[in-house]
Design an enzyme around this catalytic site. Structure first.
Site, short mmCIF file in Angstrom:
data_model
loop_
_atom_site.label_atom_id
_atom_site.label_comp_id
_atom_site.label_asym_id
_atom_site.label_seq_id
_atom_site.Cartn_x
_atom_site.Cartn_y
_atom_site.Cartn_z
N GLU A 106 -9.44 6.03 7.31
CA GLU A 106 -7.92 6.34 7.20
C GLU A 106 -7.42 7.36 6.56
OE1 GLU A 106 -6.07 1.91 6.95
OE2 GLU A 106 -7.73 2.06 5.52
N ARG B 139 0.90 -1.33 0.10
CA ARG B 139 -0.02 0.06 -0.16
C ARG B 139 0.86 1.17 0.09
NH1 ARG B 139 -5.49 1.83 0.77
NH2 ARG B 139 -6.16 -0.50 0.74
#
Length: 791
Positions: A730, A327
């Site tokens: 997030e 990621r």
């Protein structure tokens, strides 16, 4: 303190909804304030409960010669001591790689690693007994820093990279080139509720576990693996957590498994609650990085080629490092297009605790790196950093990421940044700050406006699924259960709003129940910002199926077409007739209509072929931007964040109050990561020195900017998500990149001709070192630590 919140529930796509898109309070808000919300340590302990303490390794690396537990077993109150030899199944608590023993049995991988567990009548007796063990280790020099790991060529996973185009010619042919390294520190989760579990034995070998975990299915599966029993024998239940932030995604399993092993062997309930200091030592952090980069660009700052190698300190085992560092790669572009790009990674093995998931899951590190590069380009060209960012934003025709996914909302991205530029008065304030810095020799101000583009979905494809269980009882009350966990983020409240909206009933009729593997199986973790997207849709599908059966019964009763039956205001309308929801529920029971449903949802359209680096790993992107202003005392390195403006895209918010709270909390947590929170490891022993609140500083109320303005960008998710909302857990963390860039901007005012040598976290000490370096008076710095300082 001036905190402003703005959201808009109007617009052409606004629906006449009763619960959804309303700022309803968190379902446990009152209990939180009153101290009446039960966490695991608040649950009444069953008679005969044993308390568990962990015996930890005194060295960081080496072979275990002997562990003498004679004094431990003889200590008053001790009932049993557990070691690797007592594990009936596999001595492994790893998520997948099989490289994380529950108890070390042959070698030590990090300072503090679990060697054994003490079961005693009291927690105090267990802790005191654990200290009496005699452990002999054939000590080896540990690998602590990124540099240590690179020198030894030790990794927990193979190197991995992807990109497009010919990067070397693009770099060589660019009018201007820069290169550098950015060290990015780790971060301790510092959840308010530490790791905790209570395991109770049942009949026929069953185990029931209360666990403070984001991943009940993982806890269930690992306990079954350790005990050598089928998954169906284990039930994991979670009502709420006092915070998780990723630290309870994979790393809650070890403590639950130890409690379960104790319960299995003693036939008595066993409880684990890690002391805060032990929690620091025994659990993983946000990954530390040293990111080495090269960039080529023109006079306007437009990037022609970009290459980066992310060297990640992963710790002693793989844990979730594959997904986390992947990621980082996915977000190394943030909001910017690169014609030619190469992104490489090394997942380094060090003799430190295994780093793990943390809010943003690697994305923040990749984004911070490229924002640092944007500032370096701006300083080199003499352009405003915001203009350099504009010059490289994704746009039509330049809208494909380095991994091949098309950015479908380039208009939203630009609109968010342009709107915030205007509402924050960025240009006016930039000019005022320049004037202030010209006349102020000691105090310097800085400002930065940075964007966020964050991909939403698990990049491990099979995790993009969810289940929900809904019952309607004959009195019209509704039982709601789903696979998501509540860690304070308001997920339970949002899903309850969805179900109440679907049935057209008061939200008080919907009973939220604890997440349980015995009700909804094979759940994904509550992570990747996907909790509402996945579980909300599963719950809506379940409620919708029940509603359709109820509507069919109403249509049959009143002799009208089913499509003419509507549910609203706690009533069901069928043509010219109506009855209460409860009356119809009772009628359905009398006529044998099934009022229970297990809903299931899987995220559509996504795919990812990691071997060939092709696919669409994200369903959509969430966007945001933040403008931060700071003032720095360049003689001491002390600073203050004076104003922050945030504009964030959550689509059509299901609950604006909760979403704004998530934005505020995420921003402050990100600000802590980049400013005050510093992990320090001992260079020779590998021991974590910052293992308590006395040595590790998280943000407190006084650190929150006095002028904090948060607004929701009016937008509708173009993908068919739950009520067209977007994830919010997030992405706000990365809004704090603006604080780091603003601090660099302020220090840069000391000497605009030179780049600012500032790594993250930008503690006052780090800021002072950067200031003195620009003055030509370098101060002694710390040895490189791969992002977490080594002393």
């Amino acid at each position: 303190m001036n905190i402003r919140h703005e959201f808009d529930d109007t617009g052409p796509d606004a629906e006449p909804l009763r619960h959804v898109r309303k700022p309803l309070p968190h379902d446990s808000a009152r209990r939180h304030v009153m101290g009446a919300a039960d966490y695991i340590d608040d649950v009444r302990e069953p008679a005969g409960t044993l308390h568990v303490a962990i015996g930890m390794a005194p060295k960081a690396r080496g072979a275990i010669r002997s562990i003498d537990l004679t004094a431990v077993r003889a200590h008053p109150g001790v009932v049993r001591v557990l070691t690797a030899a007592d594990v009936p199944g596999k001595n492994d608590v790893s998520p997948a790689a099989g490289d994380d023993p529950m108890f070390a049995d042959t070698r030590i991988g990090f300072h503090g690693q679990a060697l054994f567990a003490v079961l005693a009548e009291t927690r105090d007796a267990a802790r005191r007994a654990a200290k009496t063990a005699i452990v002999e280790i054939e000590e080896e020099a540990p690998s602590v820093s990124v540099e240590d790991a690179l020198e030894r060529a030790e990794t927990v996973l193979p190197d991995y990279g992807f990109g497009r185009g010919e990067v070397a010619p693009a770099l060589d042919g660019a009018p201007h080139r820069l290169q550098g390294s950015l060290r990015i520190g780790g971060q301790e989760h510092f959840y308010l509720e530490g790791q905790a579990a209570l395991a109770t034995p049942g009949e026929e070998g069953d185990i029931h576990v209360l666990s403070s975990t984001q991943h009940p299915t993982e806890v269930q599966h690992v306990i079954a693996r350790v005990l050598g029993i089928p998954d169906a024998y284990v039930t994991c239940e979670v009502r709420r957590m006092g915070g998780g932030f990723g630290g309870k995604e994979s790393q809650a399993t070890q403590w639950a498994a130890i409690a379960a092993l104790g319960a299995h062997l003693t036939k008595r309930p066993c409880k684990v609650r890690l002391d805060r200091d032990d929690d620091f030592v025994l659990t993983g952090k946000r990954h530390d990085f040293r990111s080495d980069w090269r960039v080529g660009f023109d006079d306007e700052g437009v990037i022609a080629g970009f290459a980066v190698t992310h060297n990640a300190r992963c710790g002693y085992s793989a844990d979730l490092s594959q997904g986390v560092v992947d990621r980082t790669m996915f977000h190394s572009d943030n909001s910017y297009f690169f014609p030619a790009v190469r992104i490489d990674t090394r997942r380094l093995l060090t003799n430190t605790v295994s780093n793990t998931a943390f809010r943003g899951f690697g994305g923040p590190q990749g984004m911070l790196m490229i924002e640092h590069v944007m500032d370096r380009i701006a300083w080199a060209t003499g352009r405003d950093p915001l203009d350099v960012r504009y010059a490289n934003l994704y746009r039509p025709g330049a809208d494909v990421t380095p991994y091949g996914q098309t950015v479908e909302e380039t208009d939203t991205l630009r609109a968010v940044v342009e709107t915030l530029e205007r509402t924050s008065e960025y240009r006016t304030r930039r000019a005022a700050i320049a004037a202030f810095n010209d006349r102020s020799k000691i105090l310097k101000k800085g400002i930065a406006l940075t964007p966020v583009k964050f991909g939403i979905s698990f990049t491990l494809m099979h995790l993009n699924q969810a289940g929900a269980l809904v019952h309607v009882y004959q009195d019209g009350s509704v039982h709601l259960n789903h696979g998501g966990t509540e860690m304070g983020q308001g997920l339970y409240q949002k899903i309850a709003q969805v179900v109440a909206e679907e049935f057209g009933i008061a939200i008080e009729r919907v009973r939220i129940t604890a997440t349980s593997t015995g009700k909804v199986p094979n759940t994904a973790p509550t992570a990747a910002s996907s909790g509402t997207d996945l579980n909300g849709m599963a719950a809506k599908i379940a409620a919708g199926a029940i509603k359709a059966r109820m509507a069919a019964r109403a249509a049959e009763r009143f002799g009208i077409p089913q499509e003419e039956v509507t549910f609203r205001d706690d009533r069901v309308f069928a043509g010219n007739e109506s009855l209460t929801f409860a009356e119809l529920a009772r009628d359905c029971v009398m006529h044998r209509v099934h009022l229970s449903e297990a809903g299931f949802y899987r995220t559509p359209t996504i795919s990812w072929d990691r071997a060939n680096a092709k696919g669409r790993p994200f369903l959509y992107f969430a966007y945001g931007a933040a403008c931060s202003e700071v003032i720095v005392d360049t003689l001491t390195g002390e600073y203050k964040v004076t104003r922050v403006d945030i504009l964030h895209d959550v689509g059509r918010s299901i609950n604006p109050a909760i979403d704004i709270g998530q934005i505020e909390g995420g921003f402050v947590q990100g600000m802590g990561w980049l400013t005050t929170e510093e992990l320090v490891y001992d260079e020779t022993s590998g021991r974590l020195r910052t293992h308590a609140p006395s040595t590790y500083k998280i943000p407190v109320a006084s650190d929150v900017p006095e002028d904090l303005r948060v607004a929701l960008f009016p937008n509708t998710n173009r993908m068919e998500t739950i009520y067209r909302s977007k994830a919010v857990g997030e992405p706000p963390v990365m809004l704090a990149n603006s604080v780091f860039c603003a601090l660099a901007d302020a220090v840069h005012a000391l000497d605009p001709a030179r780049p600012v040598p500032l790594d993250a976290p930008a503690t006052p000490e780090a800021v002072l070192r950067a200031c003195e370096a620009l003055r030509g008076n370098p101060l002694p710095g710390s040895a490189p630590g791969g992002g977490g300082r080594v002393a």
